[in-house]
Design a protein around this motif. Structure first.
Motif, mmCIF file in Angstrom:
data_model
loop_
_atom_site.group_PDB
_atom_site.id
_atom_site.type_symbol
_atom_site.label_atom_id
_atom_site.label_comp_id
_atom_site.label_asym_id
_atom_site.label_seq_id
_atom_site.Cartn_x
_atom_site.Cartn_y
_atom_site.Cartn_z
ATOM 1 N N PHE A 1 -53.927 -13.986 -65.484
ATOM 2 C CA PHE A 1 -54.778 -14.631 -64.591
ATOM 3 C C PHE A 1 -55.964 -15.298 -65.363
ATOM 4 C CE2 PHE A 1 -58.566 -14.648 -61.627
ATOM 5 C CZ PHE A 1 -58.020 -15.546 -60.628
ATOM 6 N N LYS A 2 -56.602 -14.400 -66.023
ATOM 7 C CA LYS A 2 -57.906 -15.121 -66.825
ATOM 8 C C LYS A 2 -57.594 -16.254 -67.556
ATOM 9 C CE LYS A 2 -61.762 -14.065 -69.811
ATOM 10 N NZ LYS A 2 -62.366 -12.870 -70.653
ATOM 11 N N LEU A 3 -56.498 -16.211 -68.232
ATOM 12 C CA LEU A 3 -56.203 -17.341 -69.174
ATOM 13 C C LEU A 3 -55.608 -18.627 -68.204
ATOM 14 C CD1 LEU A 3 -55.345 -18.673 -71.904
ATOM 15 C CD2 LEU A 3 -53.090 -17.764 -71.494
ATOM 16 N N ALA A 4 -54.820 -18.574 -67.310
ATOM 17 C CA ALA A 4 -54.610 -19.535 -66.134
ATOM 18 C C ALA A 4 -55.847 -19.867 -65.647
ATOM 19 C CB ALA A 4 -53.529 -18.930 -65.181
ATOM 20 N N TYR A 5 -56.730 -19.229 -65.320
ATOM 21 C CA TYR A 5 -57.969 -19.774 -64.631
ATOM 22 C C TYR A 5 -58.871 -20.396 -65.733
ATOM 23 C CZ TYR A 5 -62.632 -19.444 -62.666
ATOM 24 O OH TYR A 5 -63.788 -19.880 -62.153
ATOM 25 N N ASN A 6 -58.869 -20.000 -66.696
ATOM 26 C CA ASN A 6 -59.722 -20.801 -68.004
ATOM 27 C C ASN A 6 -59.080 -22.410 -68.024
ATOM 28 O OD1 ASN A 6 -61.640 -19.079 -68.193
ATOM 29 N ND2 ASN A 6 -60.843 -17.925 -69.998
ATOM 30 N N VAL B 1 -60.692 -25.861 -67.358
ATOM 31 C CA VAL B 1 -60.905 -26.983 -68.396
ATOM 32 C C VAL B 1 -60.218 -28.202 -67.838
ATOM 33 C CG1 VAL B 1 -60.100 -27.712 -70.583
ATOM 34 C CG2 VAL B 1 -60.778 -25.322 -70.295
ATOM 35 N N PHE B 2 -59.126 -27.984 -67.151
ATOM 36 C CA PHE B 2 -58.256 -29.179 -66.682
ATOM 37 C C PHE B 2 -59.266 -29.917 -65.693
ATOM 38 C CE2 PHE B 2 -55.770 -31.337 -63.526
ATOM 39 C CZ PHE B 2 -54.766 -31.886 -64.292
ATOM 40 N N SER B 3 -59.798 -29.023 -64.754
ATOM 41 C CA SER B 3 -60.660 -29.740 -63.552
ATOM 42 C C SER B 3 -61.548 -30.438 -64.301
ATOM 43 C CB SER B 3 -60.979 -28.615 -62.764
ATOM 44 O OG SER B 3 -61.760 -29.112 -61.519
ATOM 45 N N GLN C 1 -65.612 -24.130 -74.462
ATOM 46 C CA GLN C 1 -65.523 -22.773 -74.816
ATOM 47 C C GLN C 1 -64.567 -22.101 -73.916
ATOM 48 O OE1 GLN C 1 -69.562 -21.930 -73.131
ATOM 49 N NE2 GLN C 1 -70.588 -22.979 -75.014
ATOM 50 N N SER C 2 -63.960 -22.557 -73.052
ATOM 51 C CA SER C 2 -62.748 -21.946 -72.198
ATOM 52 C C SER C 2 -61.287 -22.381 -72.692
ATOM 53 C CB SER C 2 -62.997 -22.413 -70.886
ATOM 54 O OG SER C 2 -64.024 -22.050 -70.277
ATOM 55 N N SER C 3 -61.285 -22.760 -73.945
ATOM 56 C CA SER C 3 -60.053 -23.195 -74.706
ATOM 57 C C SER C 3 -60.034 -22.925 -76.106
ATOM 58 C CB SER C 3 -59.670 -24.755 -74.212
ATOM 59 O OG SER C 3 -60.575 -25.645 -75.008
ATOM 60 N N PHE D 1 -56.462 -30.616 -75.076
ATOM 61 C CA PHE D 1 -57.002 -29.352 -75.047
ATOM 62 C C PHE D 1 -55.927 -28.253 -75.252
ATOM 63 C CE2 PHE D 1 -56.859 -30.271 -70.582
ATOM 64 C CZ PHE D 1 -56.283 -29.037 -69.877
ATOM 65 N N LEU D 2 -56.240 -27.053 -75.803
ATOM 66 C CA LEU D 2 -55.367 -26.109 -76.302
ATOM 67 C C LEU D 2 -55.574 -24.613 -75.741
ATOM 68 C CD1 LEU D 2 -52.889 -26.112 -78.097
ATOM 69 C CD2 LEU D 2 -54.293 -25.113 -80.142
ATOM 70 N N HIS D 3 -54.464 -24.044 -75.180
ATOM 71 C CA HIS D 3 -54.406 -22.842 -74.946
ATOM 72 C C HIS D 3 -53.250 -22.112 -75.582
ATOM 73 C CE1 HIS D 3 -56.857 -24.258 -71.827
ATOM 74 N NE2 HIS D 3 -57.649 -23.026 -71.747
#
Length: 176
Positions: free
Chosen positions: A47-52, A56-58, A152-154, A168-170
Motif C-alpha cells: 500500500f505504501k509503495l502504491a500510495y507513493n 508522484v503521478f498526481s 522524494q517519493s520515487s 519516474f521510477l519505482h
C-alpha cells in the motif's frame, strides 16, 4: 547509479507496457489518477509503495496539465490562487485546449524485482530543466514543491531536454 541503470533498461523489451492518452481537463485528471491507481492495485499489495507512486503521478500529471497543456507559468498560477480564480481560469482555458497528455508505463523485471518506469508527456512548449537544481536546493520555496515531493517519493524523476516529458521510477520487490 540509478540514473545509469535507467539508461540501460530496455523499455522496448518490457515485461509489460501500458499506454493511455488523456484530454487536458480537470475531469481527465481524475480519470487518469483512477486509472493509475487501478494499475498499481493490480501490480502490488504494498500500500505504501502504491500510495507513493500515486502521489508522484498526481503531482506530475497536474504539472503536465497546468504548465504543459495550458501554459500557465508559476507567477500566473500564484496570482490566480491569490485572487481565488485559479480553478475558474483552468476550466475556461481547457475549453479551447486541444493538447493531450500521454502516459506510458513500462514494467521491467530485473532479478527478484520489478521496476516500474512511468513517463508523462504533454504537448506543451516544455521548460528550462536547469531550474530544477535550484528548486531541489531551495525546499522552502512554494514553486516546485510538487516536483520536490515527487523526487522524494520515487527512485528519481528525469525530464527530457525539452522539459515536456518526465520519467519516474519505482521498484517493486517481488515476494519470495
Amino acid at each position: 547509479m540509478t540514473f545509469i541503470f535507467i539508461n540501460q533498461l530496455k523499455l522496448n523489451d518490457s515485461v509489460k507496457k501500458i499506454s493511455q492518452t488523456f484530454e487536458s481537463s480537470l475531469d481527465a485528471i481524475d480519470e487518469a489518477n483512477e486509472w493509475y491507481t487501478d494499475i498499481w492495485t493490480e501490480m502490488t499489495q504494498n500500500f505504501k509503495l502504491a500510495y507513493n507512486a500515486g502521489v508522484v503521478f498526481s503531482e506530475l500529471f497536474m504539472n503536465a496539465y497546468e504548465h504543459g497543456s495550458l501554459g500557465i507559468d508559476a507567477q500566473t498560477k500564484n496570482r490566480l490562487l491569490a485572487e481565488d480564480n485559479y480553478f475558474i481560469t483552468l476550466e475556461e482555458m481547457q475549453k479551447v485546449c486541444k493538447k493531450k497528455i500521454t502516459v506510458d508505463i513500462n514494467v521491467q523485471r530485473h532479478d527478484s524485482s520489478r521496476y516500474v518506469a512511468t513517463t508523462i508527456t504533454d504537448e506543451g512548449m516544455g521548460f528550462d530543466t536547469h531550474i530544477l537544481s535550484k528548486i531541489f536546493r531551495d525546499k522552502k520555496n512554494f514553486n516546485g514543491r510538487g516536483v520536490n515531493i515527487s523526487r522524494q517519493s520515487s527512485l528519481g524523476i528525469y525530464y527530457n531536454s525539452k522539459g515536456n516529458s518526465v520519467l519516474f521510477l519505482h521498484k517493486i520487490e517481488d515476494e519470495a
